[in-house]
Every structure is written in structure tokens, then in C-alpha cells.
Design an enzyme around this catalytic site. Structure first.
Site, PDB file in Angstrom:
ATOM      1  N   HIS A  54      18.608  38.461  64.988  1.00  0.00           N
ATOM      2  CA  HIS A  54      17.612  37.628  65.667  1.00  0.00           C
ATOM      3  C   HIS A  54      17.901  36.129  65.614  1.00  0.00           C
ATOM      4  O   HIS A  54      16.986  35.323  65.732  1.00  0.00           O
ATOM      5  CB  HIS A  54      16.221  37.892  65.089  1.00  0.00           C
ATOM      6  CG  HIS A  54      15.603  39.174  65.577  1.00  0.00           C
ATOM      7  ND1 HIS A  54      15.407  39.456  66.912  1.00  0.00           N
ATOM      8  CD2 HIS A  54      15.151  40.258  64.903  1.00  0.00           C
ATOM      9  CE1 HIS A  54      14.853  40.650  67.034  1.00  0.00           C
ATOM     10  NE2 HIS A  54      14.695  41.161  65.832  1.00  0.00           N
ATOM     11  N   ARG A  79      22.227  40.795  58.328  1.00  0.00           N
ATOM     12  CA  ARG A  79      21.501  41.797  59.093  1.00  0.00           C
ATOM     13  C   ARG A  79      22.253  41.943  60.397  1.00  0.00           C
ATOM     14  O   ARG A  79      22.306  41.004  61.210  1.00  0.00           O
ATOM     15  CB  ARG A  79      20.059  41.393  59.346  1.00  0.00           C
ATOM     16  CG  ARG A  79      19.409  42.393  60.317  1.00  0.00           C
ATOM     17  CD  ARG A  79      17.923  42.347  60.311  1.00  0.00           C
ATOM     18  NE  ARG A  79      17.394  41.141  60.923  1.00  0.00           N
ATOM     19  CZ  ARG A  79      16.098  40.926  61.134  1.00  0.00           C
ATOM     20  NH1 ARG A  79      15.226  41.833  60.741  1.00  0.00           N
ATOM     21  NH2 ARG A  79      15.686  39.820  61.682  1.00  0.00           N
ATOM     22  N   GLU A 155      10.841  50.137  60.112  1.00  0.00           N
ATOM     23  CA  GLU A 155      10.016  49.201  60.880  1.00  0.00           C
ATOM     24  C   GLU A 155       9.402  49.834  62.128  1.00  0.00           C
ATOM     25  O   GLU A 155       9.087  49.115  63.081  1.00  0.00           O
ATOM     26  CB  GLU A 155      10.800  47.925  61.203  1.00  0.00           C
ATOM     27  CG  GLU A 155      12.165  48.119  61.809  1.00  0.00           C
ATOM     28  CD  GLU A 155      12.917  46.792  62.027  1.00  0.00           C
ATOM     29  OE1 GLU A 155      12.351  45.707  61.894  1.00  0.00           O
ATOM     30  OE2 GLU A 155      14.119  46.882  62.347  1.00  0.00           O
ATOM     31  N   ASP A 181       7.917  44.233  63.374  1.00  0.00           N
ATOM     32  CA  ASP A 181       8.208  45.372  64.247  1.00  0.00           C
ATOM     33  C   ASP A 181       7.332  46.574  63.902  1.00  0.00           C
ATOM     34  O   ASP A 181       6.953  47.340  64.789  1.00  0.00           O
ATOM     35  CB  ASP A 181       9.694  45.739  64.178  1.00  0.00           C
ATOM     36  CG  ASP A 181      10.525  44.848  65.093  1.00  0.00           C
ATOM     37  OD1 ASP A 181      10.095  44.632  66.241  1.00  0.00           O
ATOM     38  OD2 ASP A 181      11.574  44.341  64.664  1.00  0.00           O
TER      39      ASP A 181
END
Ligand code: 3PY
Ligand code: MG
Length: 260
Positions: A54, A79, A155, A181
């Protein structure tokens, strides 16, 4: 040669702590800056996750962030954008010692995530050395079997339904809750004590304890990290470089006696 020397490590301090039941606290890097990464590492976090899912970080910058994190004394993690064989292989080759892998919703997906991190005959990762191999006080291929900190993200509603089986998969070190999420998947904005969202997170904690794996969560403050540790969570991400910068800047800006 009289250099300052390099530090070699025999095990991964993150997996060591998690497997022995201790908390391990880190933070998120979303500002795409190796200089910020070094400064954050010097704070004393156990680990720092470069957020490749992200943030707009590029691959070369991610590698420089790993170097800076290591120099500052924290464990470099990332991540990845998805449970993707190529992303995982390249990110590990670039020097991540642990991964947070998003949206793992089933046993099959957890098994494939672990296989993506392992060499044959236990997995499908291809071998052509790794940037960090010289820092490992062991054969790197053997080291990865037991020492990579592999955190699968829980999530979605589906993941919570299967969480016990997902976390039982050999090679999964723990489950990491993405609260945003998870709320989206539940179709709710109602979060916090007493909500179904909180109950789902506590279900992840319960399952992790039952199968002897670590439960983790993205937290929004140090106070939340402390509260989650008291509850039994172990792998805690405390906000991000971007959030810290913005909060500190806003605080100082507000403290100025503006004349207009
Ligand atoms: C989420 O809240 O969904 C996250 O992925 C946090 O990192
Ligand atoms: Mg998420």
C-alpha cells in the site's frame, strides 16, 4: 583490514521471540525513504515492515530500505503486494528476513504462501543466492526453513472462519490482523470494544493460542500496542513512519500562535 565489521546472525530475533511466547513490536514504513528507515530503526523497534502493498515504494528503494533497517539494528521485513511467487521470491532475495502476506483466506492459500518462501523439496522458491546470505551465520538455504518470520494476514470474514486451520499450517509463524480490511469485509464501520469486529479479532487470538502460533495486529498507537500485549497478542505493528511524521507536524503546527 580494520573495518567496523559486520554483524552476523544465527537465528531471526523476531521468530525467536514469537516462538518463545514473547511480544515483538515494530512499525510500518510507507514513506519510501531509506534515510527515514534508518532513523526509524535506530528508535529500537524489533522489526520494520516496508509496505510494498500500500505504498508507492519501488523495488530498488525497498532494497535500500532493507539495508538501512539492518544498519539501524532492526530486522528488515516487507509486506508483499500479494501471495505471489515472483514477488515473494524477489523480496526475499532482496533481503527481507520476514514477510507479511496479505489476504490469506484458506489453508490452501497459507500452504502456497509458505511454499513460495521455501526451496525444494519443501517449496518452490528458486535459488540464486540472496543479498543477505553473507550476514547469516549458517547456510542460508537451511536457515530459511526455520527462521523466516512468515506472518499471514487475517483480514476477511472468510479468513476468520478458517483461522485455526490457516494458523496450523507448518511454516506459518503467526497471523496478522488487518483491522481495516477486516471491517470492510464485515461490512461495518463499527469497531472497538464490544463490537463484532473486536470479537472477530479476539477469535484470531484464541485460535493462535490454541495452535501455538503468534497473533498480531496493526495498531494505531503505543497505548494500543500495550493493551494488545496485555490481551496476549505478540506481533504488534505500531502505526507508520508517515503517521508519526504527520502527527508530530500537526502537533507543532497547532502549537504555533498563528496571527491570521
Ligand atoms: C488493514 O487494516 O487491512 C491492514 O492491512 C493494515 O496494515
Ligand atoms: Mg489490509
Amino acid at each position: 583490514m580494520n573495518g567496523i565489521g559486520i554483524t552476523k546472525f544465527a537465528t531471526n530475533p523476531v521468530t525467536d521471540k514469537l516462538r518463545s511466547g514473547q511480544p515483538s513490536v515494530g512499525s510500518w514504513l510507507s514513506l519510501c525513504s531509506p534515510v527515514v528507515a534508518e532513523s526509524m530503526a535506530l528508535v529500537g523497534w524489533d522489526w520494520l515492515v516496508v509496505d510494498v502493498e500500500h505504498s508507492p515504494v519501488g523495488f530498488d528503494t525497498m532494497v535500500q530500505c532493507f539495508r538501512a533497517i539492518q544498519l539501524g539494528g532492526a530486522v528488515p521485513m516487507a509486506r508483499v503486494p500479494w501471495n505471489d511467487t515472483i514477488w515473494i521470491q524477489r523480496t526475499l532475495d532482496a533481503g527481507a528476513l520476514g514477510l507479511v502476506i496479505p489476504m490469506i483466506n484458506s489453508v490452501e492459500e497459507a500452504e502456497s504462501a509458505v511454499a513460495n518462501t521455501r526451496y525444494a523439496t519443501h517449496g518452490i522458491r528458486s535459488w540464486a543466492s540472496s543479498r543477505v546470505a553473507p550476514y547469516i551465520d549458517d547456510d542460508y538455504q537451511t536457515w530459511t526453513e526455520d527462521n523466516l518470520a512468515i506472518m499471514v494476514m487475517i483480514e476477511t470474514v472468510e479468513a476468520v472462519e478458517h483461522v485455526e486451520a490457516i494458523l496450523s499450517v507448518e511454516g506459518v509463524v503467526g497471523g496478522f490482523i488487518g483491522p481495516a480490511d477486516l471491517a470492510l469485509s464485515m461490512g461495518t464501520k463499527d469497531t472497538g470494544p464490544g463490537t463484532e469486529h473486536e470479537a472477530a479479532m479476539l477469535e484470531v487470538l484464541r485460535a493462535a493460542k490454541k495452535v501455538g502460533k503468534a497473533a498480531g495486529k496493526y495498531c494505531f498507537s503505543g497505548a494500543e500496542v500495550s493493551m494488545r500485549i496485555r490481551q496476549g497478542f505478540q506481533f504488534l505493528g505500531c502505526a507508520s513512519d508517515g503517521a508519526f511524521l504527520s502527527a508530530a507536524a500537526r502537533e507543532e503546527y497547532a502549537a504555533i500562535e498563528h496571527t491570521e
